[in-house]
Scaffold this motif. Structure first.
Motif, PDB file in Angstrom:
ATOM      1  N   ALA A  10       0.818  -1.216   0.000  1.00 31.42           N
ATOM      2  CA  ALA A  10       0.000   0.000   0.000  1.00 31.42           C
ATOM      3  C   ALA A  10       0.852   1.267   0.000  1.00 31.42           C
ATOM      4  O   ALA A  10       0.325   2.363   0.148  1.00 31.42           O
ATOM      5  N   ALA A  11       2.165   1.104  -0.188  1.00 33.63           N
ATOM      6  CA  ALA A  11       3.055   2.263  -0.164  1.00 33.63           C
ATOM      7  C   ALA A  11       2.819   3.139  -1.395  1.00 33.63           C
ATOM      8  O   ALA A  11       2.447   2.657  -2.470  1.00 33.63           O
ATOM      9  N   ASP A  12       3.063   4.409  -1.245  1.00 35.80           N
ATOM     10  CA  ASP A  12       2.809   5.368  -2.320  1.00 35.80           C
ATOM     11  C   ASP A  12       4.043   5.498  -3.212  1.00 35.80           C
ATOM     12  O   ASP A  12       4.715   6.533  -3.247  1.00 35.80           O
ATOM     13  N   PHE A  13       4.336   4.436  -3.954  1.00 32.85           N
ATOM     14  CA  PHE A  13       5.472   4.468  -4.868  1.00 32.85           C
ATOM     15  C   PHE A  13       5.162   5.389  -6.054  1.00 32.85           C
ATOM     16  O   PHE A  13       4.010   5.502  -6.476  1.00 32.85           O
ATOM     17  N   PRO A  14       6.158   6.030  -6.624  1.00 29.06           N
ATOM     18  CA  PRO A  14       5.924   6.850  -7.817  1.00 29.06           C
ATOM     19  C   PRO A  14       5.484   5.980  -8.985  1.00 29.06           C
ATOM     20  O   PRO A  14       5.914   4.829  -9.111  1.00 29.06           O
ATOM     21  N   ALA A  15       4.633   6.523  -9.834  1.00 31.43           N
ATOM     22  CA  ALA A  15       4.131   5.765 -10.977  1.00 31.43           C
ATOM     23  C   ALA A  15       5.248   5.543 -11.990  1.00 31.43           C
ATOM     24  O   ALA A  15       6.016   6.454 -12.305  1.00 31.43           O
ATOM     25  N   PHE A  16       5.346   4.331 -12.478  1.00 31.47           N
ATOM     26  CA  PHE A  16       6.274   3.984 -13.553  1.00 31.47           C
ATOM     27  C   PHE A  16       5.444   4.026 -14.837  1.00 31.47           C
ATOM     28  O   PHE A  16       4.803   3.063 -15.220  1.00 31.47           O
ATOM     29  N   GLU A  17       5.469   5.157 -15.498  1.00 28.78           N
ATOM     30  CA  GLU A  17       4.578   5.399 -16.621  1.00 28.78           C
ATOM     31  C   GLU A  17       5.073   4.719 -17.898  1.00 28.78           C
ATOM     32  O   GLU A  17       6.285   4.592 -18.124  1.00 28.78           O
ATOM     33  N   PRO A  18       4.162   4.281 -18.760  1.00 32.20           N
ATOM     34  CA  PRO A  18       4.559   3.750 -20.074  1.00 32.20           C
ATOM     35  C   PRO A  18       5.360   4.787 -20.856  1.00 32.20           C
ATOM     36  O   PRO A  18       5.100   5.993 -20.762  1.00 32.20           O
ATOM     37  N   GLY A  19       6.339   4.308 -21.606  1.00 30.83           N
ATOM     38  CA  GLY A  19       7.156   5.222 -22.400  1.00 30.83           C
ATOM     39  C   GLY A  19       8.239   5.922 -21.628  1.00 30.83           C
ATOM     40  O   GLY A  19       8.831   6.882 -22.128  1.00 30.83           O
ATOM     41  N   THR A  20       8.509   5.464 -20.403  1.00 31.20           N
ATOM     42  CA  THR A  20       9.565   6.072 -19.588  1.00 31.20           C
ATOM     43  C   THR A  20      10.658   5.049 -19.312  1.00 31.20           C
ATOM     44  O   THR A  20      10.456   3.834 -19.423  1.00 31.20           O
ATOM     45  N   VAL A  21      11.821   5.552 -18.949  1.00 30.87           N
ATOM     46  CA  VAL A  21      12.971   4.702 -18.623  1.00 30.87           C
ATOM     47  C   VAL A  21      13.439   5.026 -17.217  1.00 30.87           C
ATOM     48  O   VAL A  21      13.642   6.199 -16.881  1.00 30.87           O
ATOM     49  N   TRP A  22      13.574   3.995 -16.410  1.00 30.30           N
ATOM     50  CA  TRP A  22      14.179   4.161 -15.089  1.00 30.30           C
ATOM     51  C   TRP A  22      15.562   3.534 -15.130  1.00 30.30           C
ATOM     52  O   TRP A  22      15.711   2.348 -15.471  1.00 30.30           O
ATOM     53  N   LEU A  23      16.582   4.316 -14.813  1.00 34.65           N
ATOM     54  CA  LEU A  23      17.946   3.801 -14.715  1.00 34.65           C
ATOM     55  C   LEU A  23      18.190   3.429 -13.260  1.00 34.65           C
ATOM     56  O   LEU A  23      18.275   4.299 -12.392  1.00 34.65           O
ATOM     57  N   VAL A  24      18.283   2.135 -13.025  1.00 35.74           N
ATOM     58  CA  VAL A  24      18.255   1.597 -11.663  1.00 35.74           C
ATOM     59  C   VAL A  24      19.599   0.967 -11.294  1.00 35.74           C
ATOM     60  O   VAL A  24      20.133   0.136 -12.035  1.00 35.74           O
ATOM     61  N   GLY A  25      20.122   1.336 -10.136  1.00 37.51           N
ATOM     62  CA  GLY A  25      21.323   0.704  -9.616  1.00 37.51           C
ATOM     63  C   GLY A  25      20.982  -0.583  -8.893  1.00 37.51           C
ATOM     64  O   GLY A  25      20.145  -0.598  -7.993  1.00 37.51           O
TER      65      GLY A  25
END
Length: 270
Positions: A10-25
Motif C-alpha cells: 500500500a506504499a505510495d510508490f511513484p508511478a512507472f509510466e509507459p514510455g519512460t525509462v528508469w535507470l536503476v542501480g
C-alpha cells in the motif's frame, strides 16, 4: 516481523509510466542490496535491459512477464556497443514500454548512466534515476573494509582503471592522485594494476601502503586478496573479476570487521 514487507503493497510508490525509462542501480552483487524504488521498478517494468553484473537471483524478483534483454559489457569479451544499448532504450520507450535499465552498482558511478540519461533527455524521453549502492562502498563493506575511518582518512578518491579504449586513463593526473587522499578506490583496475601501481610509486606513494582486492563482492564466492603497493607482483595473475581495489590504511580494519563469513555467505539475498 510477520507481514512487515506486505506493508509496502500500500506504499505510495511513484508511478512507472509507459514510455519512460528508469535507470536503476542494482548494487554490488547481493540481490538484497537493491533499493525499494529499484525493487518497485523491477516489478512494474515491461522491459528490463540489464548488465553482466546483474545476478539471476535479482532478475528472479522481476515482473515475470517483462521482456529481459541482456546488455552486458565485460573487458576482453564480445560486448554490445554503448551506442546500441542506448538506442535500444530509446526504441523500447518509443514502443510505450516501461523500461528498467538495470545496472550493477550505481548508474552514475562509472556506469555510463549519465550518457544514457543524456541521450534520453535529448529525445525528450522521461526518465528517473534510481541510485544504487556502489561497489566502491558496499563491496568494500562486505569485505570488512570501511571506506573512511576518522583515525585514518578524511578523504577518499574514486577512479576507474581504464578508459573507453581499455587503456589506463591518460587524462588522470597520477602525480596529483598519488598524494591527494590517503585512500584510493579503483574500479575496473585489475588488468592495469601493475601499471597503475608503478605510476603511483613514481609519484611518491608509499610502497608499504596496503592494497586489498575484493572480487565478486557481496556474493557467496567473494574473495579478498591483500598485499602492499610494492608487493602486488606476488598476487596470483588470474585475479577473479569483477573486482574493486582499495589502496590505503582502511583495509587494516578487516581483522576485526570481516563479518561476511560462515552462514552469511549462504544467505540468498546477501
Amino acid at each position: 516481523m510477520s507481514g512487515h514487507f506486505a506493508a509496502l503493497d500500500a506504499a505510495d510508490f511513484p508511478a512507472f509510466e509507459p514510455g519512460t525509462v528508469w535507470l536503476v542501480g542494482a548494487g554490488p552483487g547481493a540481490p538484497g542490496l537493491i533499493s525499494l524504488l529499484g525493487y518497485h521498478a523491477l516489478g512494474q517494468a515491461d522491459a528490463i535491459v540489464y548488465d553482466a553484473l546483474v545476478s539471476e537471483r535479482l532478475l528472479a524478483l522481476a515482473n515475470p512477464r517483462a521482456e529481459r534483454l541482456y546488455a552486458g559489457k565485460r573487458g576482453g569479451k564480445p560486448s554490445e556497443k554503448q551506442a546500441d544499448i542506448t538506442l535500444r532504450l530509446i526504441e523500447l520507450a518509443g514502443q510505450g514500454k516501461r523500461v528498467c535499465r538495470l545496472k550493477g552498482g550505481d548508474p552514475f558511478m562509472f556506469g555510463r548512466g549519465a550518457e544514457e540519461a543524456m541521450a534520453l533527455a535529448a529525445r525528450g524521453i522521461p526518465f528517473r534515476i534510481v541510485p544504487g549502492i556502489s561497489a566502491g562502498l558496499g563491496g568494500l563493506a562486505y569485505a570488512g573494509i570501511p571506506v573512511t575511518h576518522r583515525d585514518t582518512n578524511h578523504a577518499v578518491i574514486f577512479l576507474t582503471g581504464h578508459d573507453e579504449t581499455g587503456a589506463v586513463p591518460a587524462s588522470v593526473d597520477w602525480a596529483a592522485i598519488a598524494t591527494a587522499a590517503p585512500v584510493i578506490v579503483m574500479f575496473m583496475a585489475v588488468k592495469h594494476l601493475a601499471s597503475i601501481a608503478a605510476r603511483l610509486l613514481a609519484a611518491g606513494r608509499d610502497p608499504a601502503d596496503r592494497v586489498a582486492i575484493v572480487s565478486n563482492a557481496a556474493l557467496g564466492h567473494q574473495q579478498v586478496l591483500e598485499a602492499t603497493l610494492a608487493t602486488l607482483d606476488t598476487l596470483p595473475a588470474d585475479i577473479p573479476t569483477p573486482a574493486i581495489v582499495v589502496l590505503g590504511p582502511v583495509s587494516q580494519y578487516r581483522g576485526a570487521l570481516d563479518w561476511y563469513v560462515g552462514p552469511h555467505r549462504g544467505a540468498a539475498l546477501g
